[in-house]
Design an enzyme around this catalytic site. Sequence first.
Site, PDB file in Angstrom:
ATOM      1  N   GLY A  16       0.825  -1.201   0.000  1.00  0.00           N
ATOM      2  CA  GLY A  16       0.000   0.000   0.000  1.00  0.00           C
ATOM      3  C   GLY A  16       0.861   1.252   0.000  1.00  0.00           C
ATOM      4  N   PRO A  28     -14.481  -4.940 -14.982  1.00  0.00           N
ATOM      5  CA  PRO A  28     -14.388  -6.400 -15.094  1.00  0.00           C
ATOM      6  C   PRO A  28     -12.953  -6.857 -15.370  1.00  0.00           C
ATOM      7  CG  PRO A  28     -16.160  -5.520 -16.468  1.00  0.00           C
ATOM      8  CD  PRO A  28     -15.354  -4.352 -16.017  1.00  0.00           C
ATOM      9  N   HIS A  61      -3.209  -5.895  12.226  1.00  0.00           N
ATOM     10  CA  HIS A  61      -2.590  -5.697  10.909  1.00  0.00           C
ATOM     11  C   HIS A  61      -1.389  -6.635  10.709  1.00  0.00           C
ATOM     12  CE1 HIS A  61      -2.106  -2.526   7.506  1.00  0.00           C
ATOM     13  NE2 HIS A  61      -1.780  -3.740   7.089  1.00  0.00           N
ATOM     14  N   ILE A  62      -1.677  -7.928  10.711  1.00  0.00           N
ATOM     15  CA  ILE A  62      -0.615  -8.942  10.608  1.00  0.00           C
ATOM     16  C   ILE A  62      -0.716  -9.750   9.311  1.00  0.00           C
ATOM     17  CG2 ILE A  62      -0.246  -9.148  13.087  1.00  0.00           C
ATOM     18  CD1 ILE A  62      -2.030 -11.702  12.997  1.00  0.00           C
ATOM     19  N   GLY A  63      -1.368  -9.164   8.291  1.00  0.00           N
ATOM     20  CA  GLY A  63      -1.580  -9.896   7.039  1.00  0.00           C
ATOM     21  C   GLY A  63      -0.323 -10.497   6.442  1.00  0.00           C
ATOM     22  N   SER A  64       0.769  -9.752   6.467  1.00  0.00           N
ATOM     23  CA  SER A  64       2.009 -10.245   5.855  1.00  0.00           C
ATOM     24  C   SER A  64       2.986 -10.810   6.881  1.00  0.00           C
ATOM     25  CB  SER A  64       2.691  -9.105   5.085  1.00  0.00           C
ATOM     26  OG  SER A  64       3.079  -8.068   5.969  1.00  0.00           O
ATOM     27  N   ARG A  67      -7.497  -1.906   3.808  1.00  0.00           N
ATOM     28  CA  ARG A  67      -7.163  -0.738   4.609  1.00  0.00           C
ATOM     29  C   ARG A  67      -8.387  -0.369   5.428  1.00  0.00           C
ATOM     30  NH1 ARG A  67      -2.665  -1.851   3.866  1.00  0.00           N
ATOM     31  NH2 ARG A  67      -0.943  -0.586   3.022  1.00  0.00           N
ATOM     32  N   GLU A  88      -4.878   2.914  13.604  1.00  0.00           N
ATOM     33  CA  GLU A  88      -4.088   1.759  14.017  1.00  0.00           C
ATOM     34  C   GLU A  88      -2.967   2.260  14.921  1.00  0.00           C
ATOM     35  OE1 GLU A  88      -2.775  -0.445  10.592  1.00  0.00           O
ATOM     36  OE2 GLU A  88      -4.818  -1.031  10.058  1.00  0.00           O
ATOM     37  N   GLY A 131      -7.763  -8.227  -7.294  1.00  0.00           N
ATOM     38  CA  GLY A 131      -6.364  -8.086  -7.680  1.00  0.00           C
ATOM     39  C   GLY A 131      -5.587  -9.312  -7.256  1.00  0.00           C
ATOM     40  N   ARG A 132      -4.295  -9.144  -7.034  1.00  0.00           N
ATOM     41  CA  ARG A 132      -3.445 -10.283  -6.685  1.00  0.00           C
ATOM     42  C   ARG A 132      -3.940 -10.974  -5.416  1.00  0.00           C
ATOM     43  NH1 ARG A 132       0.478  -6.342  -8.537  1.00  0.00           N
ATOM     44  NH2 ARG A 132       0.241  -5.342  -6.513  1.00  0.00           N
TER      45      ARG A 132
END
Length: 324
Positions: free
Chosen positions: A80, A183, A289-292, A241, A270, A158-159
Amino acid sequence: MAMSVFVTRRIPAEGLRVLSQASGCRVQQWDSDEPVPRAELLAGVAGAHGLLCLLSDRIDREVLDAAGPGLKVISTLSVGFDHLALDEIKKRGIRVGYTPDVLTDATAELSVALLLSACRRLPEAAQQVRSGGWTTWKPLWMCGHGLSDSTVGIIGLGRIGQAVARRLKPFGVSRFLYTGSGPKPESAAEFGAEFVPLATLAEESDFVVVTCALTPATQGMCNKDFFSRMKKTSVFVNTSRGAVVNQEDLYEALAQGQIAAAGLDVTTPEPLPTDHPLLSLHNCVILPHIGSATYATRGTMAVLAARNLLAGLRGEPMPSELTF
């Protein structure tokens, strides 16, 4: 002449090693796990040619002015970039590196874990074990909602959105919906996903997963109108986000039973204050916020951020340069 670099936080050793071993690069670092104080950021960036920052660092005109005209590149340890004043950065001809792709799998895994935690009430059930609420087996006790034969709506295919769908498909999801700026038939084909308006996605999904970028168009898009359209049995998950969601509206929807549950890995602000109303709800799972946050992913992100920074300083193509 040595190039001066300021790193705004303690980062994984792999990334710092790339910088410290680079010839002609002088590294200064805010060596703490806690955010750099504003005054220290402004002092540290003064005269720097390169800046390696985090998503929690607000890089605005004040920081750019403090850095001075020698700042050539900003490398953010994130996918981000809403913390960067891109218009101001572009005016000054500063290049920007970021870390897409490398955190896709880890964030998708966390999204699925959060969805399952919310829909199957895992934190609530674990608390019952600890508090003595588990007295015997009861047919309707701690029942939640399953994925089999469900409809999953993804906001932002997206990814990360695709990676989430790829992981959810084996659970027996019968239908995927998605919405976004337009689309994406090639991406959607793998899941047979249908592109629909946001309102339709809200109305027809059993699970809503938000994985879009934060932009002026997406800010606050998940609001009272959105939640009022969702099923009372539906589950809402956000790993994008925090500002994509109107948290007051989400609280009302959860508290009044308009939707069944929610799982959030991102909030506004946060960290979320410990007295925030959302934290009082048993049907809202909130993570910091521990996604990665896997060791491998964070190490890879740090190396990529360091390589982006060095490439920018040398006037070479970056491994991952943001075009804006």
